[in-house]
Write a protein that holds these residues in place. Structure first.
Motif, PDB file in Angstrom:
ATOM      1  N   GLY A  57       2.499  -0.856  -3.706  1.00 47.90           N
ATOM      2  CA  GLY A  57       2.729   0.585  -3.598  1.00 47.90           C
ATOM      3  C   GLY A  57       3.374   1.193  -4.831  1.00 47.90           C
ATOM      4  O   GLY A  57       3.743   2.376  -4.822  1.00 47.90           O
ATOM      5  N   SER A  78       0.851  -1.195   0.000  1.00 55.64           N
ATOM      6  CA  SER A  78       0.000   0.000   0.000  1.00 55.64           C
ATOM      7  C   SER A  78       0.888   1.246   0.000  1.00 55.64           C
ATOM      8  O   SER A  78       2.099   1.158  -0.218  1.00 55.64           O
ATOM      9  N   GLU A  79       0.276   2.388   0.284  1.00 51.44           N
ATOM     10  CA  GLU A  79       1.021   3.636   0.357  1.00 51.44           C
ATOM     11  C   GLU A  79       1.749   3.803   1.687  1.00 51.44           C
ATOM     12  O   GLU A  79       2.485   4.784   1.888  1.00 51.44           O
ATOM     13  N   LYS A 110       3.705   8.072  -8.791  1.00 54.32           N
ATOM     14  CA  LYS A 110       3.067   9.388  -8.662  1.00 54.32           C
ATOM     15  C   LYS A 110       3.934  10.347  -7.847  1.00 54.32           C
ATOM     16  O   LYS A 110       4.068  11.520  -8.196  1.00 54.32           O
ATOM     17  N   VAL A 111       4.545   9.822  -6.785  1.00 55.94           N
ATOM     18  CA  VAL A 111       5.344  10.668  -5.893  1.00 55.94           C
ATOM     19  C   VAL A 111       6.686  11.032  -6.517  1.00 55.94           C
ATOM     20  O   VAL A 111       7.145  12.172  -6.419  1.00 55.94           O
ATOM     21  N   HIS A 164       1.693   4.381  -6.318  1.00 53.94           N
ATOM     22  CA  HIS A 164       1.928   5.561  -5.485  1.00 53.94           C
ATOM     23  C   HIS A 164       3.351   6.087  -5.685  1.00 53.94           C
ATOM     24  O   HIS A 164       3.562   7.312  -5.766  1.00 53.94           O
ATOM     25  N   ASP A 180       4.397   6.753   3.878  1.00 50.04           N
ATOM     26  CA  ASP A 180       4.123   7.424   5.153  1.00 50.04           C
ATOM     27  C   ASP A 180       5.277   7.220   6.121  1.00 50.04           C
ATOM     28  O   ASP A 180       5.698   8.145   6.823  1.00 50.04           O
TER      29      ASP A 180
END
Length: 266
Positions: free
Chosen positions: A80, A48-49, A86-87, A83, A53
């Protein structure tokens, strides 16, 4: 901080099944941030993201990553990926050409990657070996004989309407060589941690052993005794299993557990 002699690279666990502190999220998955050989490397992205974090909590800027690597085509290592793409707007992501095949846990649960990401121009598809630079290489070792196989543990690949035993040809290993040290990263070691250690004979090996489903007993004891024979420092995590780690720690002198949020230098 766990520490090995020398100081050539820094490895931070961004995601792992366990957490070293309540402020770090944990999940069944793996993500490592590696500072080595003048590069900032992301090895796997969890499911996941949450890895991102944790990176923020640790003061790690994922936009600085210049090399990203996916060890194999399972959701708990590549969930992930979207994500990250995108980041981070610059890093290529090195993925084996077989990683987007349909992988399942038996015949019920899809555990593969998001196939929509396959068309991203940021992805570099690798074959059985790929040289990123003079110090950083990827290998599948698909041609190597497996002398200590523990089987597929029920993991499959869907071919047409049939589910066949996964041969893990989509799994690749990251080898970083520097100052006469060979540091190997293996996401889950599906092809067999004993054989992988024998193939590379690394100074240090970081990653999962895929032993979590092996009962505490003679098979695990035998594996531990064989691993102890190698002149390798092991930092294990994720699919090794905490009970299995505690059992093997009695027999492997240079075995450590790497939880989310922890940092090692090698």
């Amino acid at each position: 901080m766990l520490q090995v002699s020398g100081d050539i690279m820094k490895i931070t666990a961004l995601m792992e099944n366990t957490s070293s502190h309540p402020r770090f999220k944990s999940e069944h998955g793996l993500s490592l941030y590696i500072e080595a050989s003048s590069h900032r490397i992301l090895f796997d992205m969890g499911q996941s993201e949450a890895f991102a974090d944790n990176a923020k909590e640790l003061g790690i800027d994922l936009t600085d990553v210049d090399i990203a690597i996916l060890s194999h085509g399972h959701y708990d290592h590549g969930g992930g990926l979207a994500h990250f793409l995108k980041v981070n707007q610059k890093s290529k992501v090195y993925i084996n050409k077989n990683a987007f095949l349909p992988h399942y846990n038996g015949s019920n649960k899809y555990i593969g990657l998001d196939v929509a990401l396959r068309s991203s121009d940021r992805i570099v598809f690798t074959d059985d070996s790929y040289i990123i630079d003079e110090n950083i290489s990827l290998f599948t070792c698909n041609e190597k004989p497996r002398k200590h196989s523990f089987g597929s543990f029920g993991l499959t690949e869907k071919v047409g309407d049939d589910f066949i035993e996964d041969d893990f040809r989509h799994e690749q290993y990251l080898l970083i060589t520097e100052n006469e040290k060979r540091i190997l990263f293996s996401g889950c070691s599906h092809k067999g941690i004993i054989d992988i250690t024998d193939w590379f004979k690394p100074t240090a090996l970081i990653g999962g052993f895929h032993f979590s489903k092996i009962p505490l007993g003679s098979s695990l004891l035998n594996a531990a005794k064989i691993l102890e024979r190698f002149d390798t420092e092991y930092f294990t995590c994720h699919c090794t299993g905490k009970e299995q780690f505690d059992f093997m720690k009695q027999y492997i002198s240079k075995l450590h557990y790497l939880s989310c949020g922890e940092v090692i230098t090698i």
